[in-house]
Design a protein around this motif. Structure first.
Motif, PDB file in Angstrom:
ATOM      1  N   UNK A 253       0.818  -1.222   0.000  1.00 28.55           N
ATOM      2  CA  UNK A 253       0.000   0.000   0.000  1.00 28.55           C
ATOM      3  C   UNK A 253       0.845   1.262   0.000  1.00 28.55           C
ATOM      4  N   UNK A 254       2.169   1.124   0.047  1.00 31.40           N
ATOM      5  CA  UNK A 254       3.025   2.310   0.006  1.00 31.40           C
ATOM      6  C   UNK A 254       3.061   2.852  -1.417  1.00 31.40           C
ATOM      7  N   UNK A 255       3.302   4.155  -1.590  1.00 35.58           N
ATOM      8  CA  UNK A 255       3.264   4.748  -2.934  1.00 35.58           C
ATOM      9  C   UNK A 255       4.303   4.130  -3.867  1.00 35.58           C
ATOM     10  N   UNK A 256       3.884   3.968  -5.140  1.00 36.19           N
ATOM     11  CA  UNK A 256       4.777   3.473  -6.179  1.00 36.19           C
ATOM     12  C   UNK A 256       5.116   4.615  -7.118  1.00 36.19           C
ATOM     13  N   UNK A 257       6.414   4.893  -7.254  1.00 35.64           N
ATOM     14  CA  UNK A 257       6.931   5.902  -8.171  1.00 35.64           C
ATOM     15  C   UNK A 257       7.795   5.200  -9.221  1.00 35.64           C
ATOM     16  N   UNK A 258       7.879   5.796 -10.399  1.00 36.27           N
ATOM     17  CA  UNK A 258       8.735   5.210 -11.407  1.00 36.27           C
ATOM     18  C   UNK A 258       9.076   6.181 -12.518  1.00 36.27           C
ATOM     19  N   UNK A 259      10.095   5.824 -13.299  1.00 30.71           N
ATOM     20  CA  UNK A 259      10.324   6.526 -14.560  1.00 30.71           C
ATOM     21  C   UNK A 259       9.061   6.366 -15.405  1.00 30.71           C
ATOM     22  N   UNK A 260       8.754   7.369 -16.226  1.00 26.80           N
ATOM     23  CA  UNK A 260       7.466   7.436 -16.887  1.00 26.80           C
ATOM     24  C   UNK A 260       7.076   6.237 -17.717  1.00 26.80           C
ATOM     25  N   UNK A 261       8.061   5.457 -18.184  1.00 26.53           N
ATOM     26  CA  UNK A 261       7.792   4.287 -19.006  1.00 26.53           C
ATOM     27  C   UNK A 261       6.931   3.260 -18.273  1.00 26.53           C
ATOM     28  N   UNK A 262       6.886   3.344 -16.941  1.00 30.36           N
ATOM     29  CA  UNK A 262       6.142   2.376 -16.135  1.00 30.36           C
ATOM     30  C   UNK A 262       4.662   2.359 -16.495  1.00 30.36           C
ATOM     31  N   UNK A 263       4.114   3.516 -16.900  1.00 27.39           N
ATOM     32  CA  UNK A 263       2.694   3.587 -17.235  1.00 27.39           C
ATOM     33  C   UNK A 263       2.466   4.262 -18.586  1.00 27.39           C
ATOM     34  N   UNK A 264       3.471   4.275 -19.441  1.00 27.44           N
ATOM     35  CA  UNK A 264       3.401   5.044 -20.686  1.00 27.44           C
ATOM     36  C   UNK A 264       2.873   4.215 -21.843  1.00 27.44           C
ATOM     37  N   UNK A 265       2.001   4.818 -22.646  1.00 28.49           N
ATOM     38  CA  UNK A 265       1.547   4.179 -23.871  1.00 28.49           C
ATOM     39  C   UNK A 265       0.628   3.006 -23.618  1.00 28.49           C
ATOM     40  N   UNK A 266       0.819   1.948 -24.418  1.00 33.50           N
ATOM     41  CA  UNK A 266      -0.095   0.805 -24.400  1.00 33.50           C
ATOM     42  C   UNK A 266      -0.112   0.072 -23.070  1.00 33.50           C
ATOM     43  N   UNK A 267       0.969   0.162 -22.291  1.00 32.38           N
ATOM     44  CA  UNK A 267       1.001  -0.596 -21.039  1.00 32.38           C
ATOM     45  C   UNK A 267      -0.076  -0.118 -20.059  1.00 32.38           C
ATOM     46  N   UNK A 268      -0.429   1.156 -20.113  1.00 34.58           N
ATOM     47  CA  UNK A 268      -1.433   1.675 -19.181  1.00 34.58           C
ATOM     48  C   UNK A 268      -2.777   0.989 -19.401  1.00 34.58           C
ATOM     49  N   UNK A 269      -3.162   0.802 -20.657  1.00 32.65           N
ATOM     50  CA  UNK A 269      -4.408   0.106 -20.938  1.00 32.65           C
ATOM     51  C   UNK A 269      -4.391  -1.331 -20.460  1.00 32.65           C
ATOM     52  N   UNK A 270      -3.229  -1.975 -20.522  1.00 28.66           N
ATOM     53  CA  UNK A 270      -3.111  -3.364 -20.070  1.00 28.66           C
ATOM     54  C   UNK A 270      -3.093  -3.464 -18.546  1.00 28.66           C
ATOM     55  N   UNK A 271      -2.587  -2.438 -17.873  1.00 26.99           N
ATOM     56  CA  UNK A 271      -2.516  -2.454 -16.413  1.00 26.99           C
ATOM     57  C   UNK A 271      -3.877  -2.203 -15.765  1.00 26.99           C
TER      58      UNK A 271
END
Length: 392
Positions: A253-271
């Motif tokens: 439950x702790x915050x997740x931070x990342x370089x932008x590629x973590x949620x960029x483009x097509x992966x966001x729809x899959x997540x």
């Protein structure tokens, strides 16, 4: 992913319809008296294939909206698959340089691939316009230019923010290859210099085997026992989908931070909802309000059927850059004259905002903190603040 060859082939068909021919090679760099041959090298297979599709779509949109011409000249494009590792990227680079005799090479998604292309391209005086990560290991960048970022920059841009907002140590985890070393090294160096503490055992980043790791739960279970108050990571492509989904499954439950590629483009729809609330640092978001993006974003949405992302922007900017440079490179451009023209360029009016090349042949540009949340009825990476502007 399966549509990348079609996107790349579209450029070939567009050029062929105007009666293009190939290029020739001389000792002053690859040159042509007719249409210019440009080599396009993005991943059509492997974990970054979706990224390659978006990069190709940004490039092709520029050509489609500029009559298939760059610098007033007809261009022929030839393609090669970056693949999943440095060996496949080197094979692709040799194909473009030796068999296709490209005057310019554009592309790559990963830092490993960029390293594979840069050396042989420089040896032939062929400009390499990178659209993905730039590793810190490159020493001769005389013919290497990136419309993207330096791989250590994103971590550097967000480190002070985490030190000031996270009340306690941060756990750092990422893939065991050069792109991971740079992305996370940029963060840990700046974070620790600012007085931040890593929650990892021994204060050392945790590395996951690349590209074979698909089960992250054993690693995430160790995060639970570390006392961390947040996690910072770098993953992209299919690994980003797996990591974010399993982060939710782990019960962290702790915050997740990342370089932008973590949620960029097509992966966001899959997540899907697993990505809700995730923070990332990036040099672009679709809702940036500037004149270039107000034109680019809806045009890309109409053409691709999806919002633009940084990958489509770096592909677009590569074409924009070459449009300006080829026009300034003389009547019979060579790799060398195009390279000199790139070096003399001023401001590039990009959808991410205006930028100029710094001394490392990469953009001086702003970085933003984003959070995944609903933007209207659509899940999106929404900018919450500007973090900093980095120069090189």
């Amino acid at each position: 992913m399966k549509h990348l060859p079609r996107l790349l082939a579209a450029a070939v068909l567009l050029a062929a319809a105007t009666g293009c021919s190939g290029s020739s090679l001389d000792t002053g760099g690859q040159t042509t008296a007719g249409p210019l041959t440009i080599g396009l090298m993005w991943p059509a297979s492997g974990p970054y294939a979706a990224i390659g599709k978006d990069q190709a779509a940004g490039w092709q949109l520029y050509l489609d909206t500029h009559g298939g011409r760059l610098g007033g000249r007809t261009v022929t494009t030839v393609t090669a698959d970056e693949g999943a590792n440095q060996a496949s990227a080197l094979t692709a680079a040799k194909k473009l340089l030796d068999a296709d005799r490209a005057t310019v090479i554009v592309g790559t998604a990963s830092a490993d691939a960029a390293a594979a292309v840069a050396t042989p391209a420089t040896a032939k005086k062929v400009p390499f316009i990178g659209t993905g990560g730039r590793p810190s290991t490159l020493t001769d960048i005389s013919y290497t230019w990136h419309t993207s970022w330096l791989s250590r920059e994103m971590g550097q841009a967000v480190a002070a923010h985490l030190k000031n907002t996270v009340d306690g140590p941060v756990y750092v985890i990422g893939p065991d290859y050069q792109g991971g070393y740079d992305q996370l090294g940029g963060f840990t160096d700046a974070f620790q210099q600012a007085g931040g503490e890593l929650a990892n055992p021994g204060g050392k980043t945790t590395w996951t085997p690349w590209p074979g790791t698909t089960n992250f739960l054993p690693y995430l279970n160790k995060v639970k026992d570390s006392g961390a108050k947040a996690v910072y990571t770098f993953y992209a492509g299919t690994a980003a989908v797996d990591f974010v989904k399993q982060y939710e499954q782990s019960g962290l439950t702790i915050p997740l931070y990342g370089a932008g590629f973590l949620t960029e483009g097509a992966v966001l729809g899959a997540q899907k909802e697993a990505a809700d609330g995730v923070y990332t640092v990036m040099n672009y978001a679709p809702n940036l309000d500037n004149p270039a993006n107000r034109t680019f974003a809806p045009a890309y949405q109409d053409k691709a059927g999806a919002p633009p992302n940084i990958y489509s922007v770096t592909g677009w900017d590569a074409a924009l850059l070459l449009d300006k440079a080829i026009a300034a490179a003389g009547d019979n451009p060579t790799g060398e004259s195009i390279n000199n023209a790139i070096a003399a360029l001023g401001t590039v009016d990009s959808p991410r905002g205006e930028w100029r090349f710094g001394s490392q042949h990469s953009p001086n540009q702003a970085y933003y903190l984003r959070q995944v949340r609903n933007d209207g009825r659509t899940q999106a990476n929404v900018v919450t603040q500007t973090l900093t502007t980095l120069t090189n």
